[in-house]
Design a protein around this motif. Structure first.
Motif, mmCIF file in Angstrom:
data_model
loop_
_atom_site.group_PDB
_atom_site.id
_atom_site.type_symbol
_atom_site.label_atom_id
_atom_site.label_comp_id
_atom_site.label_asym_id
_atom_site.label_seq_id
_atom_site.Cartn_x
_atom_site.Cartn_y
_atom_site.Cartn_z
ATOM 1 N N VAL A 135 -3.426 -4.061 -4.869
ATOM 2 C CA VAL A 135 -3.392 -2.603 -4.866
ATOM 3 C C VAL A 135 -2.898 -2.101 -6.227
ATOM 4 C CG1 VAL A 135 -2.390 -0.589 -3.750
ATOM 5 C CG2 VAL A 135 -2.989 -2.582 -2.404
ATOM 6 N N ALA A 185 -0.204 16.809 3.425
ATOM 7 C CA ALA A 185 0.738 16.666 2.318
ATOM 8 C C ALA A 185 0.032 16.033 1.132
ATOM 9 C CB ALA A 185 1.930 15.821 2.733
ATOM 10 N N TRP A 194 -6.723 15.971 -8.316
ATOM 11 C CA TRP A 194 -7.237 16.400 -7.026
ATOM 12 C C TRP A 194 -7.875 17.782 -7.088
ATOM 13 C CZ3 TRP A 194 -4.155 14.568 -2.152
ATOM 14 C CH2 TRP A 194 -3.909 13.204 -2.262
ATOM 15 N N GLY A 226 0.522 15.169 -3.373
ATOM 16 C CA GLY A 226 1.568 14.966 -4.369
ATOM 17 C C GLY A 226 1.673 13.519 -4.720
ATOM 18 N N GLY A 227 2.809 12.920 -4.417
ATOM 19 C CA GLY A 227 2.920 11.511 -4.703
ATOM 20 C C GLY A 227 4.210 11.215 -5.407
ATOM 21 N N ARG A 228 4.413 9.935 -5.640
ATOM 22 C CA ARG A 228 5.716 9.500 -6.078
ATOM 23 C C ARG A 228 5.874 9.455 -7.575
ATOM 24 N NH1 ARG A 228 7.010 4.235 -3.527
ATOM 25 N NH2 ARG A 228 5.952 3.860 -5.447
ATOM 26 N N ASP A 229 4.766 9.467 -8.314
ATOM 27 C CA ASP A 229 4.907 9.315 -9.754
ATOM 28 C C ASP A 229 5.393 10.625 -10.371
ATOM 29 O OD1 ASP A 229 4.413 8.832 -12.513
ATOM 30 O OD2 ASP A 229 3.126 7.193 -11.882
ATOM 31 N N ILE A 247 -3.749 -2.836 -9.005
ATOM 32 C CA ILE A 247 -4.788 -2.739 -10.026
ATOM 33 C C ILE A 247 -4.900 -1.290 -10.512
ATOM 34 C CG2 ILE A 247 -6.662 -2.407 -8.354
ATOM 35 C CD1 ILE A 247 -8.474 -4.037 -10.129
ATOM 36 N N GLY A 248 -4.674 -0.340 -9.618
ATOM 37 C CA GLY A 248 -4.767 1.075 -9.986
ATOM 38 C C GLY A 248 -3.753 1.462 -11.043
ATOM 39 N N ARG A 269 3.321 3.931 -16.711
ATOM 40 C CA ARG A 269 2.825 3.719 -15.364
ATOM 41 C C ARG A 269 2.961 2.273 -14.853
ATOM 42 N NH1 ARG A 269 -3.255 5.477 -14.229
ATOM 43 N NH2 ARG A 269 -3.257 5.393 -11.969
ATOM 44 N N ASP A 318 -2.283 11.996 -11.796
ATOM 45 C CA ASP A 318 -3.164 11.545 -10.712
ATOM 46 C C ASP A 318 -3.337 12.652 -9.691
ATOM 47 O OD1 ASP A 318 -3.703 9.000 -11.586
ATOM 48 O OD2 ASP A 318 -1.892 8.170 -10.668
ATOM 49 N N THR A 349 0.819 -1.204 0.000
ATOM 50 C CA THR A 349 0.000 0.000 0.000
ATOM 51 C C THR A 349 0.858 1.261 0.000
ATOM 52 O OG1 THR A 349 -0.065 -0.084 2.379
ATOM 53 C CG2 THR A 349 -1.913 -1.035 1.207
ATOM 54 N N GLY A 350 2.054 1.184 0.530
ATOM 55 C CA GLY A 350 2.883 2.375 0.602
ATOM 56 C C GLY A 350 4.306 2.058 0.210
ATOM 57 N N SER A 351 5.150 3.092 0.186
ATOM 58 C CA SER A 351 6.516 2.876 -0.272
ATOM 59 C C SER A 351 7.260 1.908 0.635
ATOM 60 C CB SER A 351 7.252 4.202 -0.345
ATOM 61 O OG SER A 351 7.040 4.937 0.824
ATOM 62 N N LYS A 352 6.922 1.900 1.940
ATOM 63 C CA LYS A 352 7.656 1.026 2.849
ATOM 64 C C LYS A 352 7.399 -0.441 2.543
ATOM 65 C CE LYS A 352 4.107 0.616 6.220
ATOM 66 N NZ LYS A 352 3.062 1.290 5.408
#
Lengths: 594, 319
Positions: A166, A484, A498, A486-489, A168-169, A198, A494, A83-86
């Motif tokens: 996850v 916060a 917002w 933004g995001g990693r892409d 799938i997005g 992507r 995406d 679900t997350g970067s970790k």
């Protein structure tokens, strides 16, 4: 700079009339930084020097143990479930994608032989498909060859809703993945797609081990806990939430890599003590996401056992205005997208409030290296950074603007107009850094006759999608809120979604809509839709910059700082970490120097 | 004895059921969402989150979810973690050895300090030994473990650089080297927990022993000419230990539950840190399972303490 002139120059480079070096030189003369100029070329199909990291070791192995400390431990190793970067960090040791992003947000091939482009025929003229040629001779850790079938399988596995993946997005919009031959795969899109890369940055799992575990049985696959990939390290041991261990993969497909004989990823604890274990005691080589106050980090660095490095990423901390009315119900719903905020609907008030944010102080006293003052929502990659927005802090101008808009000071020093006091509720999640920013902002607002009531909501509630709770950021039953975004892409489409009107959070979408400020601009909507169809990277960048300017000039939000990912390194560790991909996506290139 | 045990066990059943209902309701009503992090990531569309909620049955009413959980539990199925998608029982079992090793060792250490010190203090009340032991005990249980933990890290890891402060469950070593590393990394967490526990127990053992040591039968034993050692160990301690046994038995479930704070500071991958991680990530099945097991253990050890009474003091009968 005029877009036509720029395009003409790029054409010159493409036709060979102008060298890359000259192009970059001219751009520099115009005030464009070299990486930006280079990335303009990169996006325009000009063959570029393969962005290979300078990797020094001349043989595989011999580097001893690499010890990584993540204060949030990896809980799973199947890259489709992260679900997350970790969560992806653990699987990056073992599983690899077709391509990854380097620190400058350029695509670098990993399991692909090359990055598709118009020139090599990898991207179809109509933008409806991409063809990936795979690297030859790549083997899974169990010795089976990696082929196009595996890539196709990953797509089929992820898009099955019963798998509950996850990922799938990221496969969204891919109509079909087809094997052309054993080393070529084609992705076909529903419509012309500028964001063709992507799905390619998702790590891949082997078909032969997961074939029997698609859909509802996905959770039972032994490979979830004992991953088999193509990566630089082979799986040794995994305890969820605690530790992942790996050992050198002797048949890794890149020469002289990896450098380390074993790798260990330990999780748990807190960021401050993780920083201490890397910077002060040297127990670990790498500490992930050191969200610790900067002066604390500097004191630890004084031990000179390690250093802190900030890698740019797309995250930006913002204050968001509520454009809807949070205090009165419309159709039984507060902050209904159709309602108008009694005070903040006035652009002059929003502009004045934007002028009251002292970003320099916020950066200097609160964030340090972990936040860079900015007035833009789009900051990185630098090719998308708008030159048109100014960072200004001026209490005088804010006062003048409010005075001009008819907000007069009352007896208590608070401005009012038509019997309405300029009193606003400002909410955010509970987090010491955010509370400091809240109080800095409150003081500045008080000097302009705006009274802020500060509200802190525990993060578990604030960020939840609980429809029963009034304090979530989706419901936004306050005037201002800070978090916060933004995001990693590196492709921000995406994120830019917002701000489109059809994403406005409301009861009908269970407040999962991502436009939480309920800001609405017909022009923005149109530009966004155009950018989703625009295949030319340069024109598309211009559209994205236009969107940034629309959001910032209309003061839908007040950008505060953009937040690079801050990691701790042992003194001799050379580790190219990209803020655009998982922290460990480039782990094959890590080594110790000296 | 037999009918007594049976009756106690039968009484325990409804309590366990009641506990499970309370726990489940509280967890279901608590705010938070295991997929909240996803909403913050713009690259994951909200439909993905909605699909996951549906797949994991989070949108059903609470009572349906409770009965589904209860039914699965009766079949021995503990459910799976929403975050790691691993079966909860596997997750818990993987944490048991470390928890037992670290917390168990610290309890043994605590007992080894508390019993002799407490008894010796009581045998010579207000002597120098007793005064020093009492002072240290007060200091010991006034200092919370997160403070002593950080203090030890500061001293032994940062200033002196002797001991590591990150605990690793699977050391990459074998033979002697493994033992050396294991002991080095265990010293601090065990000392922090053990000394804290010992401080409290010492006071308890001392007062329990003092209560007994002045009784007439002890004087009788002494006047029979028994050696002091025999008087203390055979006559005093056996009677003094009855309240201590209750106390120790009731802290035993802690061994399983782990020590949340200390585990967090030293990164000991025990059950306590599993619980705190699960709470932070709103991973309800894991929180539910761990707290439920803890509740059951408290009931079980209560029963055990009652049974031990009878063995220590035959005058107590079970009815």
């Amino acid at each position: 700079m005029q877009e036509q002139v720029l395009r003409a120059l790029i054409d010159d480079v493409r036709a060979g009339r102008l060298s890359r070096r000259d192009f970059i030189g001219r751009m520099a003369a115009l005030g464009l930084a070299a990486p930006l100029a280079a990335s303009l070329l990169g996006g325009s199909d000009v063959a570029r020097a393969q962005a290979a990291a300078a990797y020094k070791p001349s043989r595989r192995g011999g580097g001893g143990a690499l010890k990584l400390l993540f204060w949030q431990g990896p809980t799973l190793l199947n890259p489709h479930f992260g679900t997350g970067s970790k969560d992806l960090a653990g699987s990056h040791l073992f599983c690899e994608p077709l391509a990854r992003y380097d620190a400058d947000a350029n695509l670098v091939p990993v399991l692909a032989a090359e990055i598709p482009s118009r020139a090599n025929g990898g991207i179809a003229e109509d933008g409806r498909s991409t063809t990936w040629r795979l690297k030859k001779g790549v083997k899974w850790h169990d010795g089976k060859p990696f082929t196009a079938d595996d890539v196709v399988f990953n797509w089929a596995y992820a898009i099955d809703p019963a798998t509950a993946a996850v990922s799938i997005g990221s496969y969204h919009g891919i109509k079909a993945a087809t094997r052309l031959d054993a080393e070529t795969v084609r992705f076909e899109f529903d419509q012309p797609t500028p964001r063709w890369a992507r799905a390619a940055t998702l790590q891949l799992i082997p078909k032969h081990l997961f074939e029997a575990y698609g859909g509802a049985k996905a959770r039972e696959a032994p490979g979830n806990l004992r991953p088999v990939g193509t990566g630089p390290y082979r799986f040794v041991d995994f305890k969820p939430g605690d530790i992942v261990r790996g050992e050198l993969n002797p048949s890794y497909h890149a020469p002289n890599r990896p450098f380390f004989d074993t790798v260990e990823l330990k999780g748990g604890g807190d960021a401050a003590s993780a920083a201490r274990a890397v910077l002060q005691t040297g127990e670990y080589d790498f500490g992930w996401n050191l969200q610790v106050e900067d002066d604390v980090l500097r004191r630890m660095e004084a031990a000179s056992r390690g250093r802190v490095v900030a890698s740019p990423s797309g995250d930006v901390e913002i204050i968001q205005f509520n454009m809807a009315d949070p205090w009165n119900e419309l159709d039984g719903e507060r902050s209904h997208p159709k309602s108008r905020h009694p005070i903040l609907a006035d652009r002059a008030v929003r502009e004045a409030l934007a002028l009251l944010l002292d970003r320099k102080s916020v950066q200097g006293f609160v964030y340090g290296r972990a936040g860079v003052a900015t007035a833009n929502v789009l900051n990185n990659p630098s090719r998308l950074n708008s030159p048109n927005i100014k960072d200004e802090f001026s209490v005088e101008r804010a006062n003048a603007l409010l005075e001009g808009a008819g907000w007069k000071r009352g007896g208590d020093g608070i401005r009012e107009k038509d019997g309405k006091k300029l009193r606003l509720v400002f909410q955010t999640s509970i987090n010491s850094v955010r509370q400091k920013v809240q109080s800095i902002y409150k003081q500045a607002c008080a000097r302009a006759g705006v009274e802020l009531e500060l509200k802190g909501v525990t993060a578990a509630v604030f960020f939840s999608s609980d429809v029963g709770n009034p304090d979530t950021y989706g419901k936004f039953q306050a005037d201002l809120q800070m978090y916060a975004v933004g995001g990693r892409d590196p492709d921000p489409s995406d994120f830019m979604q917002w701000f489109v009107s059809w994403q406005a959070a409301s009861k009908t979408n269970k407040w999962l809509g991502q436009n939480r400020g309920r800001w609405k601009s017909d022009e923005y909507d149109a530009v966004f839709e155009a950018s989703e169809r625009e295949l030319d990277p340069v024109k598309r960048a211009a559209l994205l910059i236009r969107m940034n300017d629309l959001v910032c000039n209309d003061h839908a939000v007040i950008p505060i700082v953009y937040r690079p990912s801050v990691n701790g390194y042992a003194r001799n560790l050379i580790a190219p970490v990209s803020g655009w991909d998982g922290a460990l996506s480039g782990i094959a290139d890590w080594y110790h120097e000296g | 004895m037999g009918p007594y045990l049976l009756r106690r066990l039968l009484i325990a059943l409804p309590s366990v059921l009641g506990i499970s209902i309370v726990l489940f309701t509280v967890l279901a009503l608590a705010p938070g969402d295991p997929f909240a992090e996803m909403a913050l990531n713009p690259n994951v569309p909200p439909e993905v989150q909605a699909n996951l909620r549906k797949q994991f049955g989070l949108d059903d009413p609470i009572w349906q979810r409770y009965f589904r959980w209860l039914l699965a539990m009766l079949h021995g199925d503990w459910g799976f973690s929403f975050i790691s998608r691993v079966d909860v029982d596997k997750l818990i079992l993987s944490r048991v050895p470390v928890t037992l090793a670290v917390i168990g060792a610290s309890q043994v250490l605590a007992l080894m300090i508390a019993l002799p010190v407490g008894i010796y203090s009581a045998a010579r009340p207000y002597s120098w030994f007793d005064r020093i032991a009492s002072t240290l005990a007060f200091v010991g249980f006034s200092l919370p473990t997160f403070f002593t933990g950080l203090l030890l890290i500061l001293l032994f890891s940062i200033k002196l650089d002797w001991l590591p402060f990150v605990y690793r469950a699977d050391l990459a070593a074998t033979g002697w080297d493994w033992w050396v590393q294991q002991i080095k990394q265990s010293i601090m967490p065990i000392a922090v927990l053990g000394l804290f526990q010992a401080a409290g127990w010492t006071r308890y053992v001392r007062s329990a022993t003092l209560d007994v040591i002045r009784l007439d039968y002890v004087t009788t034993a002494r006047s029979k000419g028994l050696r002091e050692r025999a008087v203390i160990l055979k006559h005093v301690v056996r009677n003094a230990m009855i309240p201590v046994v209750t106390l120790v038995a009731l802290t035993m479930p802690q061994i399983f539950g782990g020590a949340v704070v200390t585990e967090q500071i030293f990164r000991v991958p025990g059950i306590g840190s599993l619980l705190i991680d699960a709470i932070q990530r709103n991973d309800t099945p894991v929180v539910m399972a761990v707290t439920f097991v803890l509740a059951c253990l408290v009931i079980a050890f209560n029963l055990l303490a009652d049974v031990l009474y009878g063995w220590l003091d035959p005058r107590i009968s079970y009815r």
